[in-house]
Design a protein around this motif. Structure first.
Motif, short mmCIF file in Angstrom:
data_model
loop_
_atom_site.label_atom_id
_atom_site.label_comp_id
_atom_site.label_asym_id
_atom_site.label_seq_id
_atom_site.Cartn_x
_atom_site.Cartn_y
_atom_site.Cartn_z
N UNK A 296 0.83 -1.21 0.00
CA UNK A 296 0.00 0.00 0.00
C UNK A 296 0.86 1.25 0.00
N UNK A 297 1.95 1.23 0.77
CA UNK A 297 2.85 2.38 0.80
C UNK A 297 3.49 2.61 -0.56
N UNK A 298 3.87 1.54 -1.22
CA UNK A 298 4.47 1.68 -2.55
C UNK A 298 3.46 2.21 -3.56
N UNK A 299 2.25 1.67 -3.52
CA UNK A 299 1.22 2.12 -4.46
C UNK A 299 0.85 3.58 -4.23
N UNK A 300 0.89 4.01 -2.96
CA UNK A 300 0.57 5.40 -2.66
C UNK A 300 1.57 6.35 -3.28
N UNK A 301 2.86 6.03 -3.16
CA UNK A 301 3.88 6.88 -3.77
C UNK A 301 3.77 6.88 -5.29
N UNK A 302 3.49 5.72 -5.86
CA UNK A 302 3.34 5.67 -7.32
C UNK A 302 2.16 6.51 -7.77
N UNK B 182 1.16 9.20 -6.52
CA UNK B 182 1.54 10.61 -6.48
C UNK B 182 2.66 10.94 -7.47
N UNK B 183 2.97 9.99 -8.34
CA UNK B 183 3.91 10.26 -9.42
C UNK B 183 5.36 9.98 -9.12
N UNK B 184 5.65 9.31 -8.01
CA UNK B 184 7.04 8.98 -7.71
C UNK B 184 7.50 7.82 -8.58
N UNK B 185 8.75 7.89 -9.03
CA UNK B 185 9.31 6.86 -9.88
C UNK B 185 9.82 5.66 -9.09
N UNK B 186 10.35 4.68 -9.82
CA UNK B 186 10.81 3.42 -9.21
C UNK B 186 11.94 3.67 -8.20
N UNK B 187 12.89 4.52 -8.55
CA UNK B 187 14.01 4.79 -7.65
C UNK B 187 13.53 5.50 -6.38
#
Length: 265
Positions: free
Chosen positions: A149-155, A157-162
């Motif tokens: 869920x934390x990873x999906x939330x950042x994605x 908001x437009x955050x990239x893989x790195x």
């Protein structure tokens, strides 16, 4: 209070073990040349603390341990992040990793000695090889346990893989990496002493134990050297545990929580 109780119980266990060894040695159940009383072994271990030559050997073992463990961390953490983050790379490297992992480091002593010679380089290479695996697999496992869920939330908001790796996955994996370092620290110390004993070259605590074992009445010195190795391992583990508590105080084992009670809540 819990830590104090653990320390008291640990001290009680040590005293009982020493008392049993002392009683067996004094009662003559085992010949003194095979098992001296614990008091004589401890007295010899304390005496060695004032021997500059012995302390120089201990320092050589600790230096090899630190170099090998440091190199293992530098190799295993980035490689674990790569394997845990890129499934294609993990699948391609899995067969090689599983082939190399079971190889005992001690069996590689003759080959590494021929390649690197009889010096610190051989010890460091073997320590590094043996210490890589716990850190590597703990890193991969920790990445797999990261909250999706934390990873999906950042994605979202437009955050990239790195950015996801640095902001979410790496902090979540850090306690697992620290646990792997603790395991590898013990493995590294075992390899440092064992390599010195089996290879029979250079300087170090293992060389002292090996030479004492060849003496006519060297059992006391052998056991005193073993005591020093055990004390080194205990001190290293205590320092690493203290570091984990300071760096990761939110983990259940460092908060002192009961995992079952926490799950029930």
């Amino acid at each position: 209070m819990r830590r104090r109780q653990d320390l008291l119980l640990g001290a009680l266990g040590v005293l009982l073990a020493l008392g049993l060894c002392e009683a067996v040695g004094r009662a003559g159940l085992v010949r003194r040349e095979y098992l001296p009383p614990a008091s004589e072994v401890l007295a010899r271990a304390l005496e060695l603390a004032g021997d500059p030559l012995f302390l120089e050997g201990v320092g050589a073992t600790v230096r090899a341990w630190a170099l090998g463990l440091g190199l293992a961390c530098a190799i295993a953490v980035p490689l674990g992040l790569l394997l845990g983050s890129v499934p294609v790379v993990d699948a391609a490297a899995r067969a090689v990793v599983e082939f190399l992992r079971p190889l005992p480091s001690v069996a590689l002593i003759p080959l590494v000695s021929l390649l690197l010679g009889s010096g610190t380089e051989t010890k460091v290479a073997l320590i590094t090889y043996a210490s890589v695996w716990p850190i590597l697999f703990n890193t991969v496992y920790g990445l797999g346990e990261t909250d999706p869920l934390a990873k999906d939330t950042l994605r979202a908001f437009g955050f990239g893989r790195l950015s996801v790796l640095l902001r979410v996955e790496l902090p979540a994996t850090a306690p697992f990496i620290a646990a792997g370092v603790r395991i590898s620290a013990a493995v590294a110390l075992i390899l440092a002493v064992a390599t010195e004993i089996l290879a029979g070259f250079g300087e170090g605590l293992g060389i002292f134990i090996a030479q004492a074992g060849q003496a006519t009445d060297g059992t006391r010195d052998v056991l005193a050297g073993v005591v020093w190795a055990g004390v080194l391992g205990l001190v290293i583990d205590m320092v690493l545990v203290w570091g984990e508590r300071r760096l990761f105080p939110w983990t259940p084992e460092h908060r002192g929580d009961n995992p079952r009670a926490a799950a029930a809540r």
